[in-house]
Design an enzyme around this catalytic site. Structure first.
Site, short mmCIF file in Angstrom:
data_model
loop_
_atom_site.label_atom_id
_atom_site.label_comp_id
_atom_site.label_asym_id
_atom_site.label_seq_id
_atom_site.Cartn_x
_atom_site.Cartn_y
_atom_site.Cartn_z
N ASN A 1 0.80 -1.28 -0.06
CA ASN A 1 0.01 0.11 0.21
C ASN A 1 0.84 1.32 0.06
OD1 ASN A 1 -3.02 -0.35 0.04
ND2 ASN A 1 -2.39 -1.97 1.60
N MET B 1 1.14 -2.30 12.24
CA MET B 1 0.52 -3.44 13.27
C MET B 1 0.81 -2.92 14.68
SD MET B 1 -0.88 -4.99 11.01
CE MET B 1 -1.44 -6.33 11.89
N ARG B 2 0.35 -1.69 15.16
CA ARG B 2 0.52 -1.28 16.47
C ARG B 2 -0.61 -0.53 16.78
NH1 ARG B 2 4.21 -2.28 19.94
NH2 ARG B 2 4.61 -0.27 20.51
N ILE B 3 -0.97 -0.64 18.25
CA ILE B 3 -1.97 0.20 18.84
C ILE B 3 -1.23 1.50 19.23
CG2 ILE B 3 -3.77 0.27 20.57
CD1 ILE B 3 -4.57 -2.01 18.93
N LEU B 4 -2.04 2.37 18.85
CA LEU B 4 -1.44 3.94 19.21
C LEU B 4 -2.08 4.42 20.31
CD1 LEU B 4 -1.53 5.36 15.58
CD2 LEU B 4 0.41 4.39 16.56
N ASN C 1 -6.21 5.20 8.20
CA ASN C 1 -5.88 3.89 8.38
C ASN C 1 -6.25 3.12 6.97
OD1 ASN C 1 -4.61 1.47 9.12
ND2 ASN C 1 -6.16 0.88 10.23
N HIS D 1 -8.09 -0.70 6.21
CA HIS D 1 -8.32 -1.80 7.05
C HIS D 1 -9.04 -2.99 6.16
CE1 HIS D 1 -9.51 -4.41 10.31
NE2 HIS D 1 -10.79 -4.61 9.69
N SER E 1 -11.72 -0.99 3.46
CA SER E 1 -11.95 0.54 4.11
C SER E 1 -11.09 1.38 4.51
CB SER E 1 -12.96 0.64 5.27
OG SER E 1 -13.93 -0.65 5.18
N ASP F 1 -10.15 0.73 14.57
CA ASP F 1 -11.25 0.50 13.20
C ASP F 1 -12.50 1.40 13.29
OD1 ASP F 1 -8.70 -0.64 12.35
OD2 ASP F 1 -9.82 -2.61 12.95
N GLU G 1 -7.22 -2.35 -2.57
CA GLU G 1 -6.72 -1.34 -1.56
C GLU G 1 -5.71 -0.30 -2.60
OE1 GLU G 1 -4.90 -3.63 1.38
OE2 GLU G 1 -6.65 -3.27 2.88
C1 GRF Z 1 -3.28 -4.64 4.14
O1 GRF Z 1 -4.16 -5.44 3.69
C2 GRF Z 1 -4.15 -3.35 4.99
O2 GRF Z 1 -5.54 -3.44 4.68
C3 GRF Z 1 -4.01 -3.86 6.36
O3 GRF Z 1 -2.65 -4.35 6.36
C4 GRF Z 1 -2.32 -4.78 5.29
C5 GRF Z 1 -0.99 -4.10 4.58
O4 GRF Z 1 -0.49 -4.48 3.43
N1 GRF Z 1 -3.90 -2.77 7.40
P1 GRF Z 1 0.81 -4.06 2.84
O5 GRF Z 1 2.02 -4.08 3.54
O6 GRF Z 1 0.48 -2.67 2.30
O7 GRF Z 1 1.02 -5.03 1.66
#
Ligand code: GRF
Length: 325
Positions: free
Chosen positions: A21, A96-99, A113, A115, A142, A151, A180
């Site tokens: 992403n 992957m962290r809770i802020l 973010n 999701h 989303s 979320d 995404e």
């Molecule tokens: C994505 O699927 C996003 O929705 C989630 O984590 C993933 C990140 O993937 N929050 P990448 O590292 O962008 O490939």
């Protein structure tokens, strides 16, 4: 903050992993006319592949492993890196962290973010497996504003992705990623452009104006206006003006105390106020709306003042009554 139409918004992207992403956001930002640029890619894992990709593309990076650190301290270091890079927005892309609430609060309305579900369905982890197990016809993705609750912030954009017979979570996740990569750059571009988007500005003005007692919207000389009083005999207390007569600004015309106040404000704060054509002569001041540092509390205040000035005596007390309730 960008304060004219050609400025690009500076964005820090926070990642933990692959960063597909992040890459989609970065490459979209390199198309002509992008309203944002990636000023920093920051990770809580120095080995995140996203960092190597960003470095190869010449984007500044920051990495700090979170292990052994207090959450506040790790958040503070990430935040400092974002600020040092001049970031106006923080975009989470697989972070992957809770802020901590303090961090989230300081970036309210400026942190996004993505999701992998059709929120509000399936916040949290394992979204694809849960959607398949539930027999859903669609998964999705989303983009939302980040708030303290996980979320749960305002949803800014979504794409639904059909679940095929025999889909595995991995197969579905791969298609969700494709979606995404379309969604995130578009939503981010629209979001950072909102401050200069007349439709968005009008929608916010409308909400504030119509929250005042006994108000209606009524067109005036082809532009949206807001009146107080009855349908028949109401009086205008605000006009929305979108680059009227070639003016560079989108503005809200409201009644001020008179020409003295108008001239004083226009001279002292020319980025915030202007004297509108025709209306200026009769004490209407232009509050400039299309600036990135606009304070919407000020706009609400001007609308109230103008309402109070124009409202017939018989209903003027309603505003105080509404405040007291
Ligand atoms: C994505 O699927 C996003 O929705 C989630 O984590 C993933 C990140 O993937 N929050 P990448 O590292 O962008 O490939």
């Amino acid at each position: 903050m960008p304060d004219h139409a050609t400025a690009t918004a500076k964005v820090a992207v926070f990642v933990s992993g692959t960063g597909t992403n992040m890459a989609a956001l970065l490459y979209a930002s390199r198309l002509p006319g992008s309203p944002y640029e990636i000023a920093l890619v920051a990770a809580n894992d120095p080995a995140a592949p996203a960092l190597a990709l960003a470095r190869a593309e010449g984007v500044p990076t920051f990495a700090l492993a979170h292990a052994g650190m207090a959450r506040e301290d790790h958040d503070a270091a990430m935040e400092r890196a974002a600020r040092d890079a001049g970031a106006q927005y923080i975009v989470l892309a697989g972070y992957m962290r809770i802020l901590t609430p303090g961090f989230v609060g300081r970036w309210e309305g400026r942190m996004l973010n993505i999701h992998p579900s059709l929120l509000p369905a399936y916040p949290g982890l394992d979204t694809h497996a849960r959607a398949i197990a539930a027999g859903d016809s669609y998964g999705g993705t989303s983009v939302h504003l980040v708030t303290e609750e996980l979320d749960a912030g305002e949803i800014l954009g979504q794409i639904a992705i059909a679940i095929q017979p025999g889909d595995t979570p991995a197969a579905l996740a791969a298609r969700v990623r494709l979606a995404e990569h379309q969604l995130y750059p578009r939503v981010l571009a629209d979001y950072v452009s909102r401050w200069n988007d007349p439709q968005h500005l009008l929608a916010r003005v409308r909400t504030l104006a119509l929250a005042l007692p006994r108000t209606q919207e009524r067109e005036s000389h082809g532009a949206p206006g807001f009146r107080v009083g009855t349908e028949k005999s109401g009086k205008f207390f605000a006009h929305f003006s979108d680059r009227h007569h070639g003016a560079p600004h989108v503005s809200l015309l409201v009644k001020c105390a008179g020409l003295d106040e108008l001239e004083t404000l226009v001279v002292a704060q020319p980025h915030a106020y202007h004297k509108p054509a025709y209306y200026g002569a009769s004490g209407w001041i232009g509050v400039i709306l299309n600036r990135a540092d606009l304070d919407w509390d000020d706009v609400a205040h001007w609308l109230r003042r103008s309402w109070q000035q124009v409202a017939p005596k018989s209903i003027a007390g309603l505003l105080d009554a509404a405040d007291a309730s």
